[in-house]
Design an enzyme around this catalytic site. Structure first.
Site, PDB file in Angstrom:
ATOM      1  N   GLY A  51       0.873  -1.170   0.000  1.00 42.13           N
ATOM      2  CA  GLY A  51       0.000   0.000   0.000  1.00 42.13           C
ATOM      3  C   GLY A  51       0.900   1.206   0.000  1.00 42.13           C
ATOM      4  O   GLY A  51       1.848   1.258  -0.774  1.00 42.13           O
ATOM      5  N   GLU A  52       0.641   2.141   0.869  1.00 45.19           N
ATOM      6  CA  GLU A  52       1.494   3.322   0.988  1.00 45.19           C
ATOM      7  C   GLU A  52       1.926   3.415   2.451  1.00 45.19           C
ATOM      8  O   GLU A  52       1.106   3.684   3.327  1.00 45.19           O
ATOM      9  CB  GLU A  52       0.714   4.560   0.524  1.00 45.19           C
ATOM     10  CG  GLU A  52       1.453   5.853   0.695  1.00 45.19           C
ATOM     11  CD  GLU A  52       2.883   5.809   0.180  1.00 45.19           C
ATOM     12  OE1 GLU A  52       3.106   5.430  -0.975  1.00 45.19           O
ATOM     13  OE2 GLU A  52       3.790   6.141   0.978  1.00 45.19           O
ATOM     14  N   SER A  53       3.210   3.173   2.665  1.00 50.98           N
ATOM     15  CA  SER A  53       3.687   3.042   4.053  1.00 50.98           C
ATOM     16  C   SER A  53       3.479   4.317   4.866  1.00 50.98           C
ATOM     17  O   SER A  53       3.207   4.248   6.072  1.00 50.98           O
ATOM     18  CB  SER A  53       5.169   2.651   4.062  1.00 50.98           C
ATOM     19  OG  SER A  53       5.951   3.643   3.436  1.00 50.98           O
TER      20      SER A  53
ATOM     21  N   CYS B 116       6.216  -5.343   0.619  1.00 51.54           N
ATOM     22  CA  CYS B 116       6.362  -4.000   0.040  1.00 51.54           C
ATOM     23  C   CYS B 116       6.218  -2.901   1.103  1.00 51.54           C
ATOM     24  O   CYS B 116       7.111  -2.761   1.933  1.00 51.54           O
ATOM     25  CB  CYS B 116       5.388  -3.846  -1.122  1.00 51.54           C
ATOM     26  SG  CYS B 116       5.891  -2.554  -2.262  1.00 51.54           S
TER      27      CYS B 116
ATOM     28  N   ARG C   2      12.882   3.339   0.579  1.00 43.65           N
ATOM     29  CA  ARG C   2      11.560   3.467  -0.073  1.00 43.65           C
ATOM     30  C   ARG C   2      11.727   3.806  -1.548  1.00 43.65           C
ATOM     31  O   ARG C   2      12.629   4.563  -1.904  1.00 43.65           O
ATOM     32  CB  ARG C   2      10.780   4.618   0.576  1.00 43.65           C
ATOM     33  CG  ARG C   2       9.731   4.192   1.545  1.00 43.65           C
ATOM     34  CD  ARG C   2       8.986   5.416   2.053  1.00 43.65           C
ATOM     35  NE  ARG C   2       7.840   5.731   1.245  1.00 43.65           N
ATOM     36  CZ  ARG C   2       7.502   6.959   0.860  1.00 43.65           C
ATOM     37  NH1 ARG C   2       8.237   7.993   1.168  1.00 43.65           N
ATOM     38  NH2 ARG C   2       6.414   7.146   0.145  1.00 43.65           N
TER      39      ARG C   2
ATOM     40  N   ILE D   5       6.082  -3.176  -7.278  1.00 44.75           N
ATOM     41  CA  ILE D   5       5.299  -1.970  -7.575  1.00 44.75           C
ATOM     42  C   ILE D   5       5.800  -0.828  -6.684  1.00 44.75           C
ATOM     43  O   ILE D   5       5.559  -0.841  -5.475  1.00 44.75           O
ATOM     44  CB  ILE D   5       3.788  -2.212  -7.335  1.00 44.75           C
ATOM     45  CG1 ILE D   5       3.299  -3.431  -8.131  1.00 44.75           C
ATOM     46  CG2 ILE D   5       2.981  -0.967  -7.678  1.00 44.75           C
ATOM     47  CD1 ILE D   5       1.937  -3.955  -7.708  1.00 44.75           C
ATOM     48  N   ARG D   6       6.517   0.108  -7.274  1.00 42.50           N
ATOM     49  CA  ARG D   6       7.133   1.193  -6.473  1.00 42.50           C
ATOM     50  C   ARG D   6       7.745   0.618  -5.191  1.00 42.50           C
ATOM     51  O   ARG D   6       7.473   1.079  -4.077  1.00 42.50           O
ATOM     52  CB  ARG D   6       6.110   2.276  -6.141  1.00 42.50           C
ATOM     53  CG  ARG D   6       5.759   3.149  -7.348  1.00 42.50           C
ATOM     54  CD  ARG D   6       4.721   4.199  -7.019  1.00 42.50           C
ATOM     55  NE  ARG D   6       5.148   5.104  -5.958  1.00 42.50           N
ATOM     56  CZ  ARG D   6       5.987   6.116  -6.113  1.00 42.50           C
ATOM     57  NH1 ARG D   6       6.527   6.351  -7.305  1.00 42.50           N
ATOM     58  NH2 ARG D   6       6.302   6.895  -5.116  1.00 42.50           N
TER      59      ARG D   6
ATOM     60  N   HIS E 119       5.149  -8.617  -4.204  1.00 40.45           N
ATOM     61  CA  HIS E 119       3.763  -8.927  -3.830  1.00 40.45           C
ATOM     62  C   HIS E 119       3.369 -10.359  -4.197  1.00 40.45           C
ATOM     63  O   HIS E 119       2.708 -10.565  -5.217  1.00 40.45           O
ATOM     64  CB  HIS E 119       2.810  -7.981  -4.584  1.00 40.45           C
ATOM     65  CG  HIS E 119       2.916  -6.557  -4.195  1.00 40.45           C
ATOM     66  ND1 HIS E 119       2.147  -6.007  -3.200  1.00 40.45           N
ATOM     67  CD2 HIS E 119       3.706  -5.566  -4.650  1.00 40.45           C
ATOM     68  CE1 HIS E 119       2.458  -4.727  -3.064  1.00 40.45           C
ATOM     69  NE2 HIS E 119       3.400  -4.430  -3.937  1.00 40.45           N
TER      70      HIS E 119
ATOM     71  N   GLU F 184       1.089 -12.064  -3.074  1.00 43.43           N
ATOM     72  CA  GLU F 184      -0.373 -12.218  -3.011  1.00 43.43           C
ATOM     73  C   GLU F 184      -1.032 -11.948  -4.367  1.00 43.43           C
ATOM     74  O   GLU F 184      -2.216 -12.199  -4.538  1.00 43.43           O
ATOM     75  CB  GLU F 184      -0.962 -11.299  -1.927  1.00 43.43           C
ATOM     76  CG  GLU F 184      -1.022  -9.817  -2.247  1.00 43.43           C
ATOM     77  CD  GLU F 184       0.323  -9.099  -2.132  1.00 43.43           C
ATOM     78  OE1 GLU F 184       1.355  -9.773  -1.913  1.00 43.43           O
ATOM     79  OE2 GLU F 184       0.351  -7.864  -2.283  1.00 43.43           O
TER      80      GLU F 184
END
Ligand code: GLN
Length: 204
Positions: free
Chosen positions: A49-51, A81, A110, A139-140, A183, A185
């Site tokens: 997600g976005e940490s 991630c 990051r 992903i990023r 990821h 998942e």
């Protein structure tokens, strides 16, 4: 043996995908948004997600301290991630004062792969995962810049501009923490979650 009860940190991120993989593997998987929900799980997945957002929400929902405490007390956790960033003791290129759960003696950078390789896929040899290489979706993604003593490197990127970069580790006082830059998942390959469930079972 009863099914392990595994939580997925659910304030932000790709929660459903992790719940599905864990359920398919026979775990009792449930979202964790509140301290009471955290109390009753045997292990926890921190999703992508976005940490920065996840850390802020954890503070706002009074979950950061309970998370720090449970991880410090030895609860198994797996961070994918953004989740890897949350488990890192030190973050490079975070936002100022970005809080972290910590527990994993690593420096994580990051958005490390940069603009050119914003998102990419590759195959990895993954120590502790039997059989064919693990197909990894980034992903990023962060990478692990450095590891402290007691942290085991499980996978590195092979070839390309990020050749040799560490993208999977295991650490913590009883090797109960697992983290990947990518990821699993999202790819339908349950082997990394299987490894995590093994860690949870061994400790509960
Ligand atoms: N770049 C994100 C962060 O800093 C992580 C991206 C991801 O989880 N897919 O948290």
């Amino acid at each position: 043996m009863t099914a392990p009860r595994v939580g997925v940190f659910a304030l932000q991120g790709d929660v459903r995908e992790h719940l599905r993989v864990l359920t398919d593997l026979g775990a009792t998987a449930e979202p964790v948004r509140r301290p009471e929900e955290l109390e009753r799980v045997d292990g926890l997945v921190l999703p992508g997600g976005e940490s920065t957002t996840m850390a802020k929400l954890a503070v706002a929902f009074d979950l950061l301290e309970p998370l720090q405490k449970r991880v410090a007390d030895g609860m198994p956790a797996y961070g994918s991630c953004a989740g890897m960033i949350l488990l890192a003791d030190r973050i490079e290129d975070g936002i100022e004062g970005q809080p972290t759960i910590g527990g994993l003696d690593v420096v994580v950078r990051r958005n490390a792969f940069g603009r050119q390789v914003h998102s990419f896929e590759t195959d990895l040899d993954f120590s502790g995962v039997e059989g064919e290489p693990v197909h990894a979706v980034f992903i990023r993604a962060p990478w692990v810049e450095s590891t402290g003593p007691g942290v085991e490197v499980l996978a590195r990127v092979e070839g390309g501009p990020a050749d040799g970069r560490v993208v999977a580790v295991r650490g913590g006082d009883s090797a109960q923490l697992l983290a990947t830059s990518f990821h699993p998942e999202l790819t339908g390959d349950p082997r990394v979650h299987e490894l995590f469930l093994k860690i949870v079972r061994e400790r509960s």
